[in-house]
Scaffold this active site. Sequence first.
Site, PDB file in Angstrom:
ATOM      1  N   TYR A  33     -97.669  26.864 -18.362  1.00 39.70           N
ATOM      2  CA  TYR A  33     -98.361  28.145 -18.282  1.00 39.70           C
ATOM      3  C   TYR A  33     -98.861  28.402 -16.870  1.00 39.70           C
ATOM      4  CZ  TYR A  33    -103.060  26.023 -18.217  1.00 39.70           C
ATOM      5  OH  TYR A  33    -104.194  25.336 -17.870  1.00 39.70           O
ATOM      6  N   ARG A  52     -95.331  27.695  -8.426  1.00 40.19           N
ATOM      7  CA  ARG A  52     -95.725  26.512  -9.214  1.00 40.19           C
ATOM      8  C   ARG A  52     -95.071  26.542 -10.596  1.00 40.19           C
ATOM      9  NH1 ARG A  52    -101.934  25.368 -10.000  1.00 40.19           N
ATOM     10  NH2 ARG A  52    -101.737  27.246 -11.275  1.00 40.19           N
ATOM     11  N   ARG A 101     -87.689  20.851 -36.526  1.00 35.92           N
ATOM     12  CA  ARG A 101     -88.504  19.962 -35.697  1.00 35.92           C
ATOM     13  C   ARG A 101     -87.717  18.707 -35.363  1.00 35.92           C
ATOM     14  NH1 ARG A 101     -91.971  15.503 -36.399  1.00 35.92           N
ATOM     15  NH2 ARG A 101     -93.693  15.442 -34.910  1.00 35.92           N
ATOM     16  N   LYS A 150     -98.111  21.884 -15.008  1.00 37.46           N
ATOM     17  CA  LYS A 150     -99.136  22.692 -15.687  1.00 37.46           C
ATOM     18  C   LYS A 150     -98.717  22.946 -17.137  1.00 37.46           C
ATOM     19  CE  LYS A 150    -102.094  26.693 -14.738  1.00 37.46           C
ATOM     20  NZ  LYS A 150    -103.371  26.022 -14.962  1.00 37.46           N
ATOM     21  N   GLU A 182    -110.325  15.488 -11.062  1.00 40.07           N
ATOM     22  CA  GLU A 182    -110.542  16.935 -10.940  1.00 40.07           C
ATOM     23  C   GLU A 182    -111.440  17.395 -12.078  1.00 40.07           C
ATOM     24  OE1 GLU A 182    -106.725  18.971 -11.425  1.00 40.07           O
ATOM     25  OE2 GLU A 182    -106.095  17.447 -12.864  1.00 40.07           O
TER      26      GLU A 182
END
Length: 286
Positions: A33, A52, A101, A150, A182
Amino acid sequence: MTRTVYVNGDYLPETEAKVSIFDRGFLMADGVYEVTSVLGGKLIDFDGHARRLERSLNELDMPHPPELGEMLEIHRKLVTENGIEDGLVYLQITRGSDGDRDFAYPARDTRPTVVLFTQSKPGLADSPAAKTGMRVITIDDVRWGRRDIKTVQLLYPSMGKMMAKAAGADDAWMVQDGFVTEGTSNNAYIVKGNKIITRALSNDILHGITRAAVLRFAREAQMEVEERNFTVEEAKDADEAFVTSASAFVMPVVQIDDAVLGDGVPGRVAPRLREIYLDESLKAAI
Ligand code: PMP
Protein backbone atom coordinates in the site's frame (compact mmCIF):
# COMPACT_ATOMS: atom_id res chain seq x y z
CA MET A 1 -21.25 11.34 2.79
CA THR A 2 -20.71 8.40 0.48
CA ARG A 3 -17.23 8.50 -1.01
CA THR A 4 -16.34 7.55 -4.53
CA VAL A 5 -13.70 4.82 -4.43
CA TYR A 6 -11.69 3.07 -7.13
CA VAL A 7 -11.67 -0.70 -7.60
CA ASN A 8 -9.98 -2.37 -10.57
CA GLY A 9 -10.78 0.26 -13.17
CA ASP A 10 -14.17 1.37 -11.82
CA TYR A 11 -15.15 4.44 -9.83
CA LEU A 12 -17.94 3.40 -7.47
CA PRO A 13 -19.81 4.58 -4.37
CA GLU A 14 -17.99 3.00 -1.40
CA THR A 15 -21.09 0.96 -0.52
CA GLU A 16 -20.98 -0.79 -3.90
CA ALA A 17 -17.25 -1.62 -4.00
CA LYS A 18 -16.51 -5.34 -3.73
CA VAL A 19 -13.42 -7.57 -3.43
CA SER A 20 -13.40 -11.39 -3.44
CA ILE A 21 -13.26 -13.22 -0.09
CA PHE A 22 -10.44 -15.26 -1.70
CA ASP A 23 -8.34 -12.16 -2.32
CA ARG A 24 -4.81 -12.82 -1.06
CA GLY A 25 -4.72 -9.40 0.53
CA PHE A 26 -7.58 -10.53 2.77
CA LEU A 27 -6.37 -14.12 3.38
CA MET A 28 -2.56 -13.69 3.50
CA ALA A 29 -1.82 -9.96 3.85
CA ASP A 30 -0.30 -10.45 0.38
CA GLY A 31 -0.51 -6.84 -0.65
CA VAL A 32 1.24 -3.51 -0.56
CA TYR A 33 0.00 0.00 0.00
CA GLU A 34 0.86 3.68 -0.13
CA VAL A 35 -0.59 6.74 1.59
CA THR A 36 -0.16 10.09 -0.12
CA SER A 37 -1.22 13.25 1.64
CA VAL A 38 -3.28 16.00 0.05
CA LEU A 39 -2.88 19.64 1.02
CA GLY A 40 -4.89 22.38 -0.66
CA GLY A 41 -6.26 19.77 -3.07
CA LYS A 42 -2.78 18.78 -4.27
CA LEU A 43 -0.73 15.62 -3.84
CA ILE A 44 2.43 15.77 -1.72
CA ASP A 45 5.44 13.83 -3.04
CA PHE A 46 3.42 11.66 -5.43
CA ASP A 47 6.52 10.59 -7.38
CA GLY A 48 8.24 9.31 -4.25
CA HIS A 49 5.24 7.20 -3.28
CA ALA A 50 4.85 5.87 -6.83
CA ARG A 51 8.54 4.87 -6.91
CA ARG A 52 8.34 3.10 -3.56
CA LEU A 53 5.17 1.30 -4.69
CA GLU A 54 7.03 -0.01 -7.71
CA ARG A 55 9.88 -1.20 -5.48
CA SER A 56 7.48 -2.97 -3.07
CA LEU A 57 5.81 -4.74 -6.00
CA ASN A 58 9.17 -5.80 -7.43
CA GLU A 59 10.40 -7.13 -4.08
CA LEU A 60 7.28 -9.33 -3.82
CA ASP A 61 7.37 -10.35 -7.48
CA MET A 62 3.92 -8.91 -7.97
CA PRO A 63 2.57 -7.80 -11.34
CA HIS A 64 2.74 -4.10 -11.97
CA PRO A 65 -0.13 -1.73 -11.45
CA PRO A 66 -1.57 0.67 -13.98
CA GLU A 67 1.32 2.79 -15.21
CA LEU A 68 2.37 5.91 -13.40
CA GLY A 69 0.45 8.46 -15.45
CA GLU A 70 -2.74 6.50 -14.97
CA MET A 71 -2.08 6.19 -11.21
CA LEU A 72 -1.74 9.95 -10.96
CA GLU A 73 -4.97 10.41 -12.88
CA ILE A 74 -6.83 8.05 -10.50
CA HIS A 75 -5.45 9.91 -7.46
CA ARG A 76 -6.49 13.26 -8.91
CA LYS A 77 -9.94 12.10 -9.95
CA LEU A 78 -10.70 10.76 -6.46
CA VAL A 79 -9.44 13.98 -4.83
CA THR A 80 -11.70 16.04 -7.10
CA GLU A 81 -14.77 13.76 -6.95
CA ASN A 82 -14.62 13.63 -3.15
CA GLY A 83 -13.83 17.32 -2.75
CA ILE A 84 -10.67 16.64 -0.72
CA GLU A 85 -8.95 19.84 0.33
CA ASP A 86 -6.75 18.31 3.04
CA GLY A 87 -6.54 14.58 3.57
CA LEU A 88 -5.08 11.34 2.30
CA VAL A 89 -5.27 9.03 -0.67
CA TYR A 90 -4.88 5.37 0.29
CA LEU A 91 -3.80 2.92 -2.40
CA GLN A 92 -3.60 -0.85 -2.04
CA ILE A 93 -2.54 -3.50 -4.52
CA THR A 94 -2.85 -7.17 -3.67
CA ARG A 95 -1.92 -10.31 -5.58
CA GLY A 96 -5.63 -10.81 -6.21
CA SER A 97 -7.30 -14.19 -6.27
CA ASP A 98 -7.70 -17.21 -8.51
CA GLY A 99 -10.82 -18.22 -6.65
CA ASP A 100 -9.45 -20.45 -3.86
CA ARG A 101 -7.03 -20.42 -0.92
CA ASP A 102 -3.51 -21.72 -1.46
CA PHE A 103 -0.09 -20.80 -0.03
CA ALA A 104 1.43 -20.92 -3.50
CA TYR A 105 1.06 -17.76 -5.55
CA PRO A 106 -1.60 -17.91 -8.25
CA ALA A 107 -0.55 -17.80 -11.92
CA ARG A 108 1.37 -14.65 -12.83
CA ASP A 109 -1.38 -13.44 -15.14
CA THR A 110 -3.87 -13.36 -12.23
CA ARG A 111 -5.26 -9.84 -12.07
CA PRO A 112 -4.01 -7.91 -9.05
CA THR A 113 -6.63 -6.09 -6.99
CA VAL A 114 -6.16 -2.34 -7.13
CA VAL A 115 -8.14 -0.27 -4.62
CA LEU A 116 -7.92 3.44 -3.85
CA PHE A 117 -9.95 5.62 -1.52
CA THR A 118 -9.68 9.07 0.03
CA GLN A 119 -9.88 10.24 3.64
CA SER A 120 -10.81 13.84 4.33
CA LYS A 121 -8.73 15.43 7.14
CA PRO A 122 -9.48 19.15 7.32
CA GLY A 123 -6.55 21.07 8.80
CA LEU A 124 -4.17 18.10 8.38
CA ALA A 125 -1.12 20.36 8.48
CA ASP A 126 -2.35 22.30 11.56
CA SER A 127 -2.45 19.41 14.00
CA PRO A 128 -2.36 20.62 17.65
CA ALA A 129 0.12 17.82 18.42
CA ALA A 130 2.69 19.66 16.30
CA LYS A 131 2.65 22.45 18.92
CA THR A 132 2.60 20.33 22.07
CA GLY A 133 4.66 17.36 20.87
CA MET A 134 3.92 13.65 21.23
CA ARG A 135 4.61 11.17 23.97
CA VAL A 136 5.88 7.74 22.96
CA ILE A 137 6.47 4.48 24.76
CA THR A 138 9.06 1.89 23.70
CA ILE A 139 8.05 -1.65 22.78
CA ASP A 140 9.84 -4.71 21.37
CA ASP A 141 9.99 -4.81 17.59
CA VAL A 142 8.64 -8.26 16.78
CA ARG A 143 7.77 -7.63 13.13
CA TRP A 144 9.05 -9.72 10.23
CA GLY A 145 12.44 -9.03 8.60
CA ARG A 146 11.34 -7.18 5.44
CA ARG A 147 10.02 -3.94 6.88
CA ASP A 148 11.40 -2.10 3.87
CA ILE A 149 8.48 -3.50 1.86
CA LYS A 150 5.31 -1.54 2.56
CA THR A 151 2.98 -4.50 3.05
CA VAL A 152 -0.49 -4.44 4.58
CA GLN A 153 0.68 -6.59 7.52
CA LEU A 154 -0.14 -3.89 10.05
CA LEU A 155 -1.32 -5.97 12.99
CA TYR A 156 1.74 -5.40 15.17
CA PRO A 157 1.81 -1.64 14.50
CA SER A 158 -1.90 -1.63 15.44
CA MET A 159 -1.11 -3.52 18.66
CA GLY A 160 1.66 -1.00 19.32
CA LYS A 161 -0.75 1.92 18.97
CA MET A 162 -3.12 0.18 21.39
CA MET A 163 -0.27 -0.39 23.89
CA ALA A 164 0.57 3.30 23.63
CA LYS A 165 -3.05 4.27 24.18
CA ALA A 166 -3.33 1.99 27.21
CA ALA A 167 -0.22 3.69 28.64
CA GLY A 168 -1.68 7.16 28.05
CA ALA A 169 0.86 7.89 25.28
CA ASP A 170 0.41 8.89 21.65
CA ASP A 171 2.51 6.28 19.87
CA ALA A 172 5.19 3.64 20.30
CA TRP A 173 8.79 3.40 19.14
CA MET A 174 9.89 -0.13 18.36
CA VAL A 175 13.18 -1.47 19.67
CA GLN A 176 15.41 -4.29 18.42
CA ASP A 177 18.55 -5.36 20.32
CA GLY A 178 18.38 -2.16 22.34
CA PHE A 179 18.25 0.09 19.26
CA VAL A 180 15.20 2.03 18.09
CA THR A 181 14.02 0.86 14.66
CA GLU A 182 11.10 3.20 13.95
CA GLY A 183 7.67 4.31 15.15
CA THR A 184 4.58 2.18 14.50
CA SER A 185 3.78 4.29 11.43
CA ASN A 186 6.67 6.74 11.15
CA ASN A 187 10.44 7.06 11.11
CA ALA A 188 12.16 8.04 14.37
CA TYR A 189 14.86 10.68 14.98
CA ILE A 190 16.74 12.20 17.88
CA VAL A 191 18.63 15.49 18.03
CA LYS A 192 21.86 15.98 19.98
CA GLY A 193 23.34 19.44 19.82
CA ASN A 194 23.15 20.30 16.13
CA LYS A 195 23.10 16.68 14.98
CA ILE A 196 20.05 14.87 13.65
CA ILE A 197 20.40 11.13 14.23
CA THR A 198 18.23 8.49 12.56
CA ARG A 199 18.64 4.81 11.77
CA ALA A 200 20.20 4.12 8.38
CA LEU A 201 18.13 2.48 5.63
CA SER A 202 18.08 -1.33 5.62
CA ASN A 203 15.49 -4.11 5.67
CA ASP A 204 14.81 -3.18 9.32
CA ILE A 205 12.77 -0.05 8.57
CA LEU A 206 10.46 1.41 5.99
CA HIS A 207 12.27 3.76 3.63
CA GLY A 208 10.08 6.73 4.45
CA ILE A 209 9.31 9.13 1.64
CA THR A 210 9.04 11.94 4.17
CA ARG A 211 12.35 10.80 5.71
CA ALA A 212 14.12 11.19 2.36
CA ALA A 213 12.73 14.68 1.84
CA VAL A 214 13.36 15.86 5.41
CA LEU A 215 16.97 14.64 5.42
CA ARG A 216 17.55 16.37 2.08
CA PHE A 217 16.09 19.65 3.41
CA ALA A 218 18.07 19.32 6.65
CA ARG A 219 21.34 18.92 4.72
CA GLU A 220 20.44 21.81 2.44
CA ALA A 221 19.90 23.93 5.57
CA GLN A 222 23.45 22.98 6.71
CA MET A 223 22.18 20.79 9.55
CA GLU A 224 24.32 17.79 10.39
CA VAL A 225 22.71 14.39 9.74
CA GLU A 226 24.02 11.11 11.11
CA GLU A 227 22.40 7.93 9.80
CA ARG A 228 23.14 5.30 12.43
CA ASN A 229 21.52 3.17 15.12
CA PHE A 230 20.67 4.83 18.40
CA THR A 231 19.71 3.21 21.71
CA VAL A 232 16.67 3.91 23.86
CA GLU A 233 19.00 5.35 26.54
CA GLU A 234 20.57 7.71 24.01
CA ALA A 235 17.10 8.79 22.88
CA LYS A 236 15.97 9.48 26.44
CA ASP A 237 19.01 11.64 26.92
CA ALA A 238 18.56 13.56 23.64
CA ASP A 239 17.86 17.27 23.36
CA GLU A 240 14.94 16.66 21.03
CA ALA A 241 13.19 13.89 19.17
CA PHE A 242 10.70 13.69 16.34
CA VAL A 243 9.02 11.43 13.82
CA THR A 244 8.20 11.79 10.14
CA SER A 245 5.47 10.31 7.95
CA ALA A 246 3.37 11.30 4.97
CA SER A 247 0.37 12.07 7.18
CA ALA A 248 2.10 13.57 10.25
CA PHE A 249 4.86 15.37 8.27
CA VAL A 250 7.41 16.23 10.98
CA MET A 251 6.05 15.73 14.50
CA PRO A 252 8.01 16.59 17.66
CA VAL A 253 8.33 13.97 20.42
CA VAL A 254 8.65 15.40 23.93
CA GLN A 255 8.57 12.27 26.07
CA ILE A 256 9.96 8.73 25.70
CA ASP A 257 8.61 6.32 28.34
CA ASP A 258 9.13 8.27 31.60
CA ALA A 259 11.88 10.50 30.25
CA VAL A 260 10.87 14.06 29.44
CA LEU A 261 13.10 15.61 26.78
CA GLY A 262 14.45 19.10 27.33
CA ASP A 263 11.74 21.33 28.76
CA GLY A 264 8.96 18.94 27.72
CA VAL A 265 7.96 21.13 24.80
CA PRO A 266 9.07 20.98 21.15
CA GLY A 267 12.59 22.27 20.72
CA ARG A 268 14.23 24.22 17.94
CA VAL A 269 15.01 21.65 15.28
CA ALA A 270 11.79 19.66 14.79
CA PRO A 271 9.46 22.68 14.38
CA ARG A 272 11.95 24.27 11.96
CA LEU A 273 12.15 21.08 9.88
CA ARG A 274 8.36 20.85 9.87
CA GLU A 275 8.12 24.37 8.56
CA ILE A 276 10.71 23.78 5.83
CA TYR A 277 9.14 20.43 4.86
CA LEU A 278 5.63 21.88 4.59
CA ASP A 279 6.81 24.96 2.66
CA GLU A 280 8.89 23.01 0.17
CA SER A 281 6.38 20.18 -0.26
CA LEU A 282 3.53 22.59 -0.92
CA LYS A 283 5.62 24.33 -3.56
CA ALA A 284 6.26 21.01 -5.31
CA ALA A 285 2.74 19.55 -4.81
CA ILE A 286 0.94 18.40 -7.97
N1 PMP B 1 7.71 3.59 9.06
C1 PMP B 1 6.56 2.90 9.10
C2 PMP B 1 6.52 1.59 9.81
C3 PMP B 1 5.41 3.42 8.48
O1 PMP B 1 4.26 2.73 8.50
C4 PMP B 1 5.47 4.69 7.86
C5 PMP B 1 4.25 5.31 7.24
N2 PMP B 1 3.75 4.57 6.20
C6 PMP B 1 6.69 5.37 7.85
C7 PMP B 1 7.80 4.78 8.45
C8 PMP B 1 6.85 6.72 7.19
O2 PMP B 1 6.87 6.59 5.79
P1 PMP B 1 6.37 7.78 4.86
O3 PMP B 1 7.16 8.98 5.22
O4 PMP B 1 6.66 7.31 3.49
O5 PMP B 1 4.91 7.96 5.13
